[in-house]
Scaffold this motif. Structure first.
Motif, mmCIF file in Angstrom:
data_model
loop_
_atom_site.group_PDB
_atom_site.id
_atom_site.type_symbol
_atom_site.label_atom_id
_atom_site.label_comp_id
_atom_site.label_asym_id
_atom_site.label_seq_id
_atom_site.Cartn_x
_atom_site.Cartn_y
_atom_site.Cartn_z
ATOM 1 N N UNK A 52 0.829 -1.212 0.000
ATOM 2 C CA UNK A 52 0.000 0.000 0.000
ATOM 3 C C UNK A 52 0.863 1.262 0.000
ATOM 4 N N UNK A 53 2.000 1.184 0.647
ATOM 5 C CA UNK A 53 2.907 2.327 0.633
ATOM 6 C C UNK A 53 3.440 2.554 -0.780
ATOM 7 N N UNK A 54 3.782 1.453 -1.456
ATOM 8 C CA UNK A 54 4.262 1.575 -2.840
ATOM 9 C C UNK A 54 3.170 2.141 -3.741
ATOM 10 N N UNK A 55 1.940 1.669 -3.560
ATOM 11 C CA UNK A 55 0.831 2.172 -4.370
ATOM 12 C C UNK A 55 0.543 3.639 -4.071
ATOM 13 N N UNK A 56 0.712 4.021 -2.831
ATOM 14 C CA UNK A 56 0.521 5.424 -2.472
ATOM 15 C C UNK A 56 1.522 6.303 -3.210
ATOM 16 N N UNK A 57 2.782 5.860 -3.245
ATOM 17 C CA UNK A 57 3.800 6.619 -3.981
ATOM 18 C C UNK A 57 3.438 6.691 -5.461
ATOM 19 N N UNK A 58 3.033 5.532 -6.013
ATOM 20 C CA UNK A 58 2.726 5.482 -7.446
ATOM 21 C C UNK A 58 1.553 6.382 -7.803
ATOM 22 N N UNK A 59 0.528 6.384 -6.980
ATOM 23 C CA UNK A 59 -0.703 7.109 -7.325
ATOM 24 C C UNK A 59 -0.714 8.552 -6.861
ATOM 25 N N UNK A 88 -5.768 -4.999 -7.392
ATOM 26 C CA UNK A 88 -7.068 -4.358 -7.630
ATOM 27 C C UNK A 88 -7.768 -4.081 -6.305
ATOM 28 N N UNK A 89 -7.752 -5.066 -5.417
ATOM 29 C CA UNK A 89 -8.402 -4.911 -4.107
ATOM 30 C C UNK A 89 -7.711 -3.832 -3.274
ATOM 31 N N UNK A 90 -6.382 -3.814 -3.300
ATOM 32 C CA UNK A 90 -5.637 -2.791 -2.559
ATOM 33 C C UNK A 90 -5.946 -1.393 -3.091
ATOM 34 N N UNK A 91 -5.971 -1.255 -4.421
ATOM 35 C CA UNK A 91 -6.295 0.046 -5.012
ATOM 36 C C UNK A 91 -7.701 0.488 -4.623
ATOM 37 N N UNK A 92 -8.613 -0.461 -4.545
ATOM 38 C CA UNK A 92 -9.981 -0.154 -4.116
ATOM 39 C C UNK A 92 -9.996 0.290 -2.657
ATOM 40 N N UNK A 93 -9.292 -0.433 -1.807
ATOM 41 C CA UNK A 93 -9.243 -0.069 -0.381
ATOM 42 C C UNK A 93 -8.716 1.347 -0.187
ATOM 43 N N UNK A 94 -7.775 1.730 -1.044
ATOM 44 C CA UNK A 94 -7.151 3.040 -0.900
ATOM 45 C C UNK A 94 -7.914 4.143 -1.632
ATOM 46 N N UNK A 95 -8.977 3.762 -2.342
ATOM 47 C CA UNK A 95 -9.820 4.750 -3.010
ATOM 48 C C UNK A 95 -9.313 5.221 -4.349
ATOM 49 N N UNK A 96 -8.250 4.592 -4.880
ATOM 50 C CA UNK A 96 -7.636 5.082 -6.110
ATOM 51 C C UNK A 96 -8.395 4.670 -7.372
ATOM 52 N N UNK A 97 -9.220 3.646 -7.287
ATOM 53 C CA UNK A 97 -10.048 3.297 -8.438
ATOM 54 C C UNK A 97 -11.220 4.267 -8.557
ATOM 55 N N UNK A 98 -11.794 4.580 -7.424
ATOM 56 C CA UNK A 98 -12.973 5.459 -7.418
ATOM 57 C C UNK A 98 -12.625 6.887 -7.805
#
Length: 440
Positions: A75-82, A102-112
């Motif tokens: 999630x930290x890596x995805x936060x940096x990426x997004x 996909x599930x992690x991105x959804x949890x972090x709100x980045x898909x929405x």
């Protein structure tokens, strides 16, 4: 836990008298005093405080601790990426690791919120369940993927693909198939979406080609494009543990014995009898054939070889050189004349004049490879030299111009006879020699 501390002390060389034992009536406690080890059978216990040690619970808690760390790390890596990149894109193949991301991105709100776009490459050879599953997760997570396929073909139009590129392209030339159906649409997708950070589900556990990847790297794709591998350090067991923990929607083929999936034409269950499955968020059968190192992709690319005879292990998207896509026509300048239509091609055949015509496809690496020599040949041929793009009119070139694959060079005699040049030596001298001999 005193017993555990004592074990650590033993490793460090201290003289202690404590240990923990397996959860079994036949287990033993190792009484350690200096260098002497005595083994005796006892019921499960801890030597210091007689508290029971539950090995299964310990293992379960350790796995949970590991998974929690991996989640936070991903999630930290995805936060940096997004957050740090304006156009993060996730090419989603819907394999086990991808559904976790996909599930992690959804949890972090980045898909929405659209901070991460999802793209899918449809090769027209995927399992039917794959695109159906895409529809399912689009509804579940409330996002819409961008779908890319072979150039010049409408999305979901397999007939149009067959007409343009041939249903058997993958049999004729697997490298060109990869380029047409995977690499080029993949690159076009990244370009169309203005990607500056690509998120993907590769892991070190998948095999030696990926054994040294890190969570971030500069991709060989697109010249400096950042590449985020959020689950780089996960094993496949970690991946399925996550899926089970959160009851993550996953590809239906896992329940049919497939640890991974790609094209239906070259993907098989592992083991082949389908005895290992992932059903209702738990494994059925022996899970080790799936979870051993580098086993996730054992059922992929089955029966396929690279041109050098080596076993195929990559589709071409993640290998060096994948950025070298081709986005122009061939022989745009010089002495080679263009034949625009099938009617024009028939006119050349019936003209009563000897000539040479190359049937080509601009995406074909072998056509690209002969571009320079064919252009030089046109300058010294002594007859008209033509090019005719054949990948969009396969039936015509098969029926009229001896063409089963690209490139095909034909000499057209004055009486309209079309003579195929069968050699793969397409040098200026070889072509000139064949033309002179044929027309003599």
């Amino acid at each position: 836990m005193k017993g555990f501390s004592a074990a650590v002390a033993v490793i460090c060389g201290a003289a202690v008298s404590s240990a923990f034992v397996q959860n079994s009536p036949k287990a033993f406690i190792a009484s350690i005093s200096g260098n002497n080890v005595e083994k005796s059978s006892f019921a499960l216990s801890m030597a210091d405080d007689d508290k029971a040690f539950d090995q299964e619970q310990y293992i379960a808690e350790s796995k949970e601790m590991r998974l929690k760390h991996l989640e936070e790390q991903a999630m930290f890596a995805l936060k940096i990426a997004c957050e740090n990149y304006e156009n993060a894109v996730f090419p989603n193949a819907m394999i086990a690791g991808d559904v976790v991301i996909t599930h992690l991105l959804h949890r972090m709100g980045y898909l929405k919120d659209g901070k991460c776009k999802v793209m899918v490459v449809d090769t027209f050879h995927l399992f039917p369940e794959t695109m159906e599953f895409l529809n399912e997760i689009e509804g579940h997570y409330d996002f819409k993927a961008e779908i890319f396929c072979a150039e010049g073909v409408p999305v979901k139009d397999k007939e149009a693909y067959d007409n343009k590129y041939g249903a058997d392209l993958w049999k004729e030339d697997i490298e060109q198939y990869d380029k047409v159906c995977k690499v080029e649409p993949f690159q076009r997708g990244l370009s169309t979406l203005n990607t500056n950070c690509m998120i993907n589900g590769r892991t070190r556990w998948q095999g030696f080609e990926r054994a040294w990847i890190d969570q971030f790297e500069n991709a060989p794709i697109g010249g400096g494009l950042a590449k985020c591998n959020p689950i780089a350090y996960w094993t496949l067991e970690d991946t399925f543990n996550y899926i089970a923990k959160y009851e993550v929607p996953h590809h239906p083929l896992h329940a049919k014995g497939y640890p991974s999936h790609g094209d239906a034409k070259d993907t098989i269950p592992i083991p082949e009898d389908g005895s290992t499955k992932f059903v209702d968020f738990k494994f059925e059968g022996d899970k080790t054939p799936w979870l051993d190192y580098a086993s996730e992709r054992k059922g992929r690319f089955v029966g396929l070889e690279n041109k050098d005879g080596s076993t195929k292990t990559e589709c071409g998207i993640h290998v060096e050189g994948a950025e070298k896509t081709f986005d122009r026509d061939l022989w745009e300048e010089g002495s080679v004349k263009n034949v625009e239509t099938t009617d024009d091609a028939l006119e050349v055949i019936k003209s009563g004049k000897p000539s040479v015509i190359a049937i080509y496809a601009p995406w074909c690496q072998f056509c690209q490879g002969m571009e320079e020599d064919y252009a030089k040949f046109a300058d010294v041929a002594g007859v008209d030299v033509y090019k005719f793009r054949g990948d969009e009119v396969r039936d015509f070139v098969q029926g009229n111009l001896n063409t089963q694959s690209f490139p095909t060079v034909n000499v057209i005699k004055a009486d309209g006879t079309v003579v195929k040049y069968d050699s793969e030596d397409r040098s200026v001298d070889a072509l000139k020699s064949f033309v002179d001999e044929t027309l003599a």
